[in-house]
Write an enzyme that holds these catalytic residues in place. Structure first.
Site, PDB file in Angstrom:
ATOM      1  N   SER A 202      -9.325  96.504  16.859  1.00 15.16           N
ATOM      2  CA  SER A 202     -10.099  97.620  17.409  1.00 15.16           C
ATOM      3  C   SER A 202      -9.385  98.953  17.269  1.00 15.16           C
ATOM      4  O   SER A 202      -9.993 100.012  17.465  1.00 15.16           O
ATOM      5  CB  SER A 202     -10.397  97.378  18.894  1.00 15.16           C
ATOM      6  OG  SER A 202      -9.222  97.547  19.677  1.00 15.16           O
ATOM      7  N   LYS A 203      -8.082  98.928  16.950  1.00 14.57           N
ATOM      8  CA  LYS A 203      -7.286 100.148  16.964  1.00 14.57           C
ATOM      9  C   LYS A 203      -7.614 101.058  15.775  1.00 14.57           C
ATOM     10  O   LYS A 203      -8.123 100.617  14.752  1.00 14.57           O
ATOM     11  CB  LYS A 203      -5.798  99.804  16.975  1.00 14.57           C
ATOM     12  CG  LYS A 203      -5.366  98.995  18.205  1.00 14.57           C
ATOM     13  CD  LYS A 203      -5.670  99.720  19.498  1.00 14.57           C
ATOM     14  CE  LYS A 203      -5.092  99.028  20.726  1.00 14.57           C
ATOM     15  NZ  LYS A 203      -5.707  97.729  21.002  1.00 14.57           N
TER      16      LYS A 203
END
Length: 403
Positions: A202-203
């Protein structure tokens, strides 16, 4: 007033936001290079002639990105925090001060090594750790502070460094959400003693899983490298284990993906920054919504999340979120207070034999009533998407009596 979608009206947005992760031919090319090289792991084994190992290249480029002298790749951002605390000299039974408004890994990574998290409350207008709440938590057992750069906004590193220096504490930067962010022109992860980053999927910079530590201290780099490489030492023999360590290494495959992703980082950061500024402009002054204060010393915000608060006229945070979601806006409630988290309390009791409860009223109010956020892929969408988000939030605010 326009009928809400949740009551049968027309949703403000019906088109999906930007997909994530974003990948292309470069990821395929670099992954193929790794596959064909015969060198899939980073520690041992000879590659085919002409192959450039990906892990050293990633560490070098990432250190440069964050203005650090050294970097060490690890399996994930959680382990990166544990290793950082060990590398900086903290031991089981020591205490480290952390904010309660953060992902659980900030606390669980310390507890994994028997280091006890002590919670200092956050600032109501930034949601970042309140430096003025830290000193009252310091005891003879306190050996460190973890500054969390929440949502991509650097914490007040100037004041935190002053406190750390005054009390002889290690200052660790949890920059899991802050790749590319800067404080007074310096990359986060290069300001305190050690910085930790996540490359989880998700980063803003991702490799599916993975993490990186950064530092300007060679001793800390050697400590971290050794801990991640089963106690070996740089330039030592393969069976020369001089420290206690574990195998916390990333693979060449993950490094290949991260290197490819880095080629898009600057453009993506710029887009997030522009769209966050537009959203600030469109939401400023809306009754029912309060924007966060951004310290002028934050010279670059990474915007892993776009966060704001709800005004007291919004009497039910969860209902506001439900109405926004029905309008097509993926608004989320955010964290729960770690100072009240059962697993953190129980694991702390296991290590200390004590029930430790820390009062953090600002954090608890933010979690229960006020703080909400949008994920970074919303800001990666086009300008029309950002305007529709603002329109939807205006619409929902009006349903609570806002303007």
């Amino acid at each position: 007033m326009e009928k809400l979608a949740i009551d049968g009206g027309t949703p403000t947005r019906t088109t999906p936001f930007a997909s994530w992760p974003i990948a292309g031919e470069l990821e395929l090319e670099l992954l193929k290079e790794v596959l064909e090289s015969g060198k899939w792991g980073g520690a041992a084994g000879a590659a085919k002639a002409g192959y450039e190992p990906k892990l050293p290249a990633l560490e070098r480029k990432f250190a440069e990105l964050q203005d650090a002298a050294y970097a060490v790749s690890v399996v994930n951002g959680t382990v990166a925090i544990t290793v950082a605390l060990q590398a900086a000299g903290l031991k089981p039974g020591d205490e480290v001060i952390v904010p309660p408004y953060t992902f659980i890994a900030t606390a669980s990574a310390a507890l994994a090594f028997g280091i006890i998290p002590v919670f200092a409350d956050i600032e109501a207008d930034t949601l970042l750790i309140d430096p003025e709440k830290i000193e009252e938590r310091i005891t003879p057992r306190t050996k460190g502070i973890i500054a969390v750069h929440l949502a991509g906004a650097p914490a007040n590193m100037t004041r935190l460094q002053e406190i750390a220096d005054k009390h002889g504490l290690a200052l660790i930067e949890d920059a899991a959400q802050a790749v590319g962010a800067t404080w007074e022109g310096r990359g986060v992860g290069s300001i305190g003693d050690i910085g930790t980053f996540s490359l989880q999927s998700s980063k803003n910079l991702n490799a599916g899983e993975g993490g990186i530590l950064t530092t300007n201290n060679r001793d800390y780099w050697e400590n971290a490298w050794s801990i991640c490489n089963v106690g070996r030492i740089p330039d030592g023999g393969w069976y020369q284990h001089e420290r206690f360590g574990q195998n916390y290494r990333m693979t060449e495959f993950q490094a290949a993906i991260a290197l490819a992703q880095m080629t898009r980082l600057e453009e993506q950061m710029g887009r997030r920054e522009r769209h966050a500024a537009l959203l600030n402009e469109l939401l400023d002054g809306v009754k029912g919504i309060r924007l966060l204060r951004q310290d002028p010393r934050i010279t670059r915000h990474a915007y892993h999340l776009y966060m704001f608060k709800l005004d007291p006229i919004v009497t039910d945070k969860n209902e506001f979120i439900r109405r926004a979601n029905a309008e097509g806006v993926p608004l989320a409630s955010g964290y729960i207070p770690l100072n009240r988290n059962v697993s953190v309390i129980e694991t702390t009791r296991m290590w200390t034999g004590e029930d430790r409860i820390y009062e953090c009223p600002v954090c608890e109010s933010m979690c229960e009533k006020e703080a909400v956020w949008l994920s970074q892929n919303v800001l990666l969408s086009d300008e029309q998407a950002v305007r529709e988000v603002a329109d939807a939030l205006h619409k929902v605010s009006r349903s609570f009596g806002g303007s």
